[in-house]
Write a protein that holds these residues in place. Structure first.
Motif, short mmCIF file in Angstrom:
data_model
loop_
_atom_site.label_atom_id
_atom_site.label_comp_id
_atom_site.label_asym_id
_atom_site.label_seq_id
_atom_site.Cartn_x
_atom_site.Cartn_y
_atom_site.Cartn_z
N PRO A 160 10.66 11.79 -8.85
CA PRO A 160 10.35 13.09 -9.48
C PRO A 160 10.60 14.27 -8.54
O PRO A 160 11.08 15.32 -8.97
N ARG A 161 10.30 14.10 -7.25
CA ARG A 161 10.55 15.17 -6.28
C ARG A 161 12.05 15.44 -6.19
O ARG A 161 12.48 16.60 -6.17
N LEU A 162 12.86 14.40 -6.16
CA LEU A 162 14.31 14.56 -6.10
C LEU A 162 14.85 15.23 -7.36
O LEU A 162 15.77 16.05 -7.30
N ARG A 163 14.27 14.88 -8.51
CA ARG A 163 14.70 15.53 -9.77
C ARG A 163 14.36 17.01 -9.77
O ARG A 163 15.16 17.85 -10.19
N ARG A 164 13.15 17.35 -9.30
CA ARG A 164 12.76 18.77 -9.22
C ARG A 164 13.69 19.52 -8.28
O ARG A 164 14.16 20.62 -8.59
N GLU A 165 13.98 18.93 -7.14
CA GLU A 165 14.87 19.56 -6.17
C GLU A 165 16.27 19.73 -6.76
O GLU A 165 16.91 20.76 -6.56
N SER A 166 16.71 18.75 -7.53
CA SER A 166 18.02 18.82 -8.17
C SER A 166 18.08 19.98 -9.17
O SER A 166 19.06 20.72 -9.22
N ARG A 167 17.02 20.14 -9.96
CA ARG A 167 16.98 21.25 -10.92
C ARG A 167 16.97 22.60 -10.19
O ARG A 167 17.61 23.56 -10.63
N ASN A 168 16.26 22.67 -9.06
CA ASN A 168 16.22 23.92 -8.29
C ASN A 168 17.59 24.26 -7.70
O ASN A 168 18.00 25.42 -7.69
N ILE A 169 18.30 23.24 -7.22
CA ILE A 169 19.64 23.47 -6.68
C ILE A 169 20.58 23.90 -7.79
O ILE A 169 21.40 24.81 -7.62
N GLU A 170 20.46 23.27 -8.95
CA GLU A 170 21.30 23.66 -10.09
C GLU A 170 21.02 25.12 -10.48
O GLU A 170 21.94 25.88 -10.79
N GLN A 171 19.76 25.50 -10.45
CA GLN A 171 19.40 26.89 -10.73
C GLN A 171 20.08 27.83 -9.74
O GLN A 171 20.63 28.86 -10.12
N SER A 172 20.09 27.44 -8.47
CA SER A 172 20.73 28.27 -7.44
C SER A 172 22.25 28.27 -7.58
O SER A 172 22.89 29.29 -7.29
N MET A 173 22.83 27.17 -8.01
CA MET A 173 24.28 27.12 -8.20
C MET A 173 24.71 28.06 -9.32
O MET A 173 25.80 28.62 -9.28
N ASN A 174 23.85 28.24 -10.32
CA ASN A 174 24.18 29.07 -11.48
C ASN A 174 23.71 30.52 -11.35
O ASN A 174 23.85 31.29 -12.29
N GLN A 175 23.15 30.87 -10.20
CA GLN A 175 22.62 32.22 -10.04
C GLN A 175 23.74 33.26 -10.03
O GLN A 175 24.86 32.98 -9.62
N ARG A 176 23.41 34.43 -10.52
CA ARG A 176 24.35 35.56 -10.47
C ARG A 176 24.13 36.27 -9.14
O ARG A 176 23.00 36.52 -8.75
N VAL A 177 25.22 36.59 -8.49
CA VAL A 177 25.15 37.29 -7.21
C VAL A 177 25.77 38.67 -7.40
O VAL A 177 26.91 38.78 -7.84
N GLU A 178 24.99 39.70 -7.09
CA GLU A 178 25.44 41.08 -7.27
C GLU A 178 25.25 41.85 -5.97
O GLU A 178 24.45 41.45 -5.12
N PHE A 179 25.97 42.96 -5.87
CA PHE A 179 25.89 43.79 -4.68
C PHE A 179 25.57 45.21 -5.09
O PHE A 179 26.20 45.76 -5.99
#
Length: 190
Positions: free
Chosen positions: A161-180
Protein backbone atom coordinates in the motif's frame (compact mmCIF):
# COMPACT_ATOMS: atom_id res chain seq x y z
CA UNK A 1 -12.21 15.13 18.13
CA UNK A 2 -8.59 15.96 17.34
CA UNK A 3 -8.67 13.88 14.16
CA UNK A 4 -11.78 15.72 12.95
CA UNK A 5 -10.12 19.07 13.59
CA UNK A 6 -6.99 17.97 11.70
CA UNK A 7 -9.10 16.82 8.77
CA UNK A 8 -10.99 20.14 8.68
CA UNK A 9 -7.69 22.04 8.82
CA UNK A 10 -6.34 19.96 5.93
CA UNK A 11 -9.46 20.66 3.87
CA UNK A 12 -9.14 24.40 4.57
CA UNK A 13 -5.48 24.30 3.53
CA UNK A 14 -6.27 22.48 0.28
CA UNK A 15 -9.09 24.91 -0.54
CA UNK A 16 -6.79 27.85 0.19
CA UNK A 17 -4.08 26.70 -2.25
CA UNK A 18 -6.46 25.60 -5.03
CA UNK A 19 -6.99 27.94 -7.94
CA UNK A 20 -10.21 28.54 -9.89
CA UNK A 21 -9.38 25.60 -12.23
CA UNK A 22 -9.11 23.16 -9.31
CA UNK A 23 -5.32 22.86 -9.32
CA UNK A 24 -3.35 22.87 -6.10
CA UNK A 25 -0.80 25.63 -6.67
CA UNK A 26 2.75 25.55 -5.37
CA UNK A 27 4.71 28.77 -5.80
CA UNK A 28 8.50 28.41 -6.03
CA UNK A 29 10.75 31.46 -5.87
CA UNK A 30 13.82 31.18 -8.10
CA UNK A 31 15.24 34.63 -7.63
CA UNK A 32 18.71 35.63 -6.49
CA UNK A 33 20.40 33.31 -4.03
CA UNK A 34 18.48 30.26 -5.26
CA UNK A 35 20.52 27.59 -7.01
CA UNK A 36 18.29 26.49 -9.86
CA UNK A 37 20.42 23.64 -11.18
CA UNK A 38 22.24 20.91 -9.32
CA UNK A 39 25.92 21.88 -9.48
CA UNK A 40 26.89 18.21 -9.91
CA UNK A 41 24.78 17.72 -13.04
CA UNK A 42 26.37 18.20 -16.43
CA UNK A 43 25.04 19.89 -19.57
CA UNK A 44 23.45 16.92 -21.34
CA UNK A 45 21.85 15.54 -18.18
CA UNK A 46 21.30 18.75 -16.27
CA UNK A 47 18.95 18.46 -13.31
CA UNK A 48 17.27 20.92 -10.98
CA UNK A 49 18.59 21.45 -7.51
CA UNK A 50 17.50 18.85 -4.98
CA UNK A 51 16.28 21.73 -2.78
CA UNK A 52 13.67 22.64 -5.41
CA UNK A 53 12.35 19.08 -5.63
CA UNK A 54 12.40 18.77 -1.84
CA UNK A 55 10.43 22.01 -1.46
CA UNK A 56 7.83 20.98 -4.06
CA UNK A 57 7.44 17.53 -2.52
CA UNK A 58 7.16 18.97 0.99
CA UNK A 59 4.39 21.31 -0.19
CA UNK A 60 2.52 18.63 -2.17
CA UNK A 61 3.00 15.67 0.16
CA UNK A 62 -0.21 16.41 2.01
CA UNK A 63 -2.29 17.03 -1.13
CA UNK A 64 -4.34 13.99 -2.22
CA UNK A 65 -3.14 12.40 -5.46
CA UNK A 66 -6.47 13.01 -7.22
CA UNK A 67 -6.00 16.81 -7.08
CA UNK A 68 -3.94 18.08 -10.03
CA UNK A 69 -0.87 20.18 -9.33
CA UNK A 70 0.32 23.46 -10.77
CA UNK A 71 3.88 24.52 -9.97
CA UNK A 72 4.61 28.18 -10.61
CA UNK A 73 8.20 29.34 -10.69
CA UNK A 74 8.54 33.02 -9.79
CA UNK A 75 11.56 34.66 -11.39
CA UNK A 76 13.08 35.64 -14.69
CA UNK A 77 13.17 32.61 -17.02
CA UNK A 78 13.44 32.68 -20.81
CA UNK A 79 10.91 30.60 -22.78
CA UNK A 80 13.64 28.16 -23.90
CA UNK A 81 14.89 27.73 -20.34
CA UNK A 82 11.30 27.23 -19.19
CA UNK A 83 10.86 24.39 -21.68
CA UNK A 84 14.17 22.92 -20.50
CA UNK A 85 13.00 23.05 -16.87
CA UNK A 86 9.72 21.32 -17.83
CA UNK A 87 11.67 18.59 -19.66
CA UNK A 88 14.07 18.16 -16.73
CA UNK A 89 11.22 17.87 -14.23
CA UNK A 90 9.37 15.38 -16.42
CA UNK A 91 12.53 13.26 -16.74
CA UNK A 92 13.08 13.45 -12.97
CA UNK A 93 9.63 12.11 -12.18
CA UNK A 94 9.80 9.46 -14.92
CA UNK A 95 13.05 8.23 -13.37
CA UNK A 96 11.42 8.17 -9.93
CA UNK A 97 8.53 6.21 -11.42
CA UNK A 98 10.89 3.67 -12.99
CA UNK A 99 12.75 3.31 -9.70
CA UNK A 100 9.48 2.72 -7.89
CA UNK A 101 8.49 0.12 -10.51
CA UNK A 102 11.64 -1.79 -9.63
CA UNK A 103 10.73 -1.54 -5.94
CA UNK A 104 7.22 -2.86 -6.64
CA UNK A 105 8.58 -5.80 -8.65
CA UNK A 106 11.09 -6.58 -5.89
CA UNK A 107 8.29 -6.38 -3.34
CA UNK A 108 6.14 -8.81 -5.33
CA UNK A 109 9.03 -11.23 -5.80
CA UNK A 110 9.89 -11.05 -2.09
CA UNK A 111 6.26 -11.60 -1.12
CA UNK A 112 5.80 -14.63 -3.39
CA UNK A 113 9.12 -16.26 -2.52
CA UNK A 114 8.70 -15.79 1.23
CA UNK A 115 5.13 -17.10 1.12
CA UNK A 116 6.19 -20.17 -0.88
CA UNK A 117 9.23 -20.79 1.30
CA UNK A 118 7.25 -20.29 4.50
CA UNK A 119 4.48 -22.60 3.28
CA UNK A 120 6.98 -25.31 2.35
CA UNK A 121 8.84 -25.04 5.67
CA UNK A 122 5.57 -25.19 7.61
CA UNK A 123 4.52 -28.26 5.62
CA UNK A 124 7.76 -30.00 6.66
CA UNK A 125 7.15 -28.81 10.23
CA UNK A 126 3.64 -30.29 10.22
CA UNK A 127 4.96 -33.60 8.89
CA UNK A 128 7.62 -33.73 11.63
CA UNK A 129 5.12 -32.64 14.31
CA UNK A 130 2.59 -35.31 13.29
CA UNK A 131 5.14 -38.10 13.03
CA UNK A 132 6.87 -37.04 16.25
CA UNK A 133 10.31 -37.26 14.65
CA UNK A 134 13.01 -34.77 15.54
CA UNK A 135 11.02 -32.44 17.82
CA UNK A 136 13.86 -29.93 18.14
CA UNK A 137 14.16 -29.52 14.36
CA UNK A 138 10.38 -29.20 13.99
CA UNK A 139 10.36 -26.27 16.43
CA UNK A 140 13.07 -24.50 14.46
CA UNK A 141 11.12 -25.10 11.24
CA UNK A 142 8.01 -23.71 12.92
CA UNK A 143 9.83 -20.49 13.77
CA UNK A 144 11.43 -20.16 10.31
CA UNK A 145 8.15 -20.88 8.49
CA UNK A 146 6.15 -18.50 10.66
CA UNK A 147 8.73 -15.75 10.24
CA UNK A 148 8.73 -16.20 6.44
CA UNK A 149 4.95 -15.98 6.27
CA UNK A 150 4.99 -12.97 8.58
CA UNK A 151 7.45 -11.18 6.27
CA UNK A 152 5.32 -12.08 3.23
CA UNK A 153 2.27 -10.62 4.99
CA UNK A 154 4.29 -7.49 5.84
CA UNK A 155 5.23 -7.10 2.17
CA UNK A 156 1.59 -7.48 1.14
CA UNK A 157 -0.20 -5.53 3.85
CA UNK A 158 2.27 -2.77 4.73
CA UNK A 159 4.84 -2.24 1.98
CA UNK A 160 2.54 -2.72 -1.01
CA UNK A 161 0.00 0.00 0.00
CA UNK A 162 2.87 2.42 0.72
CA UNK A 163 4.34 1.73 -2.73
CA UNK A 164 0.93 2.27 -4.35
CA UNK A 165 0.50 5.61 -2.54
CA UNK A 166 3.97 6.67 -3.59
CA UNK A 167 3.21 5.63 -7.17
CA UNK A 168 0.05 7.77 -7.23
CA UNK A 169 2.01 10.73 -5.83
CA UNK A 170 4.70 10.38 -8.50
CA UNK A 171 2.02 10.14 -11.19
CA UNK A 172 0.48 13.33 -9.81
CA UNK A 173 3.88 15.02 -10.08
CA UNK A 174 4.45 13.70 -13.60
CA UNK A 175 1.15 15.28 -14.70
CA UNK A 176 1.68 18.61 -12.95
CA UNK A 177 1.53 21.83 -14.94
CA UNK A 178 4.69 23.89 -14.74
CA UNK A 179 4.37 27.64 -15.27
CA UNK A 180 6.69 30.61 -15.02
CA UNK A 181 5.77 34.00 -13.61
CA UNK A 182 8.03 36.99 -14.00
CA UNK A 183 7.27 39.01 -10.86
CA UNK A 184 8.99 42.09 -12.29
CA UNK A 185 6.66 42.13 -15.31
CA UNK A 186 3.68 41.70 -12.97
CA UNK A 187 4.79 44.74 -10.90
CA UNK A 188 5.44 46.83 -14.02
CA UNK A 189 1.85 46.27 -15.21
CA UNK A 190 0.37 47.51 -11.92
Amino acid sequence: MKRKTEKEELLRYIERIRDKDGYAVVDVGIGEGVTLYDPLSVKGEKDLSGDIYAYIEAQTNIIPANIPLRVRFHGKVSPSEGEEIRRIMQRHYVMKSLDLSWDRMANLRKMVLLAAFGGAVLAVYLYLAITGKNVFMSEILSIVGSFSLWEAADALLLERPRLRRESRNIEQSMNQRVEFVDDEEETDRV
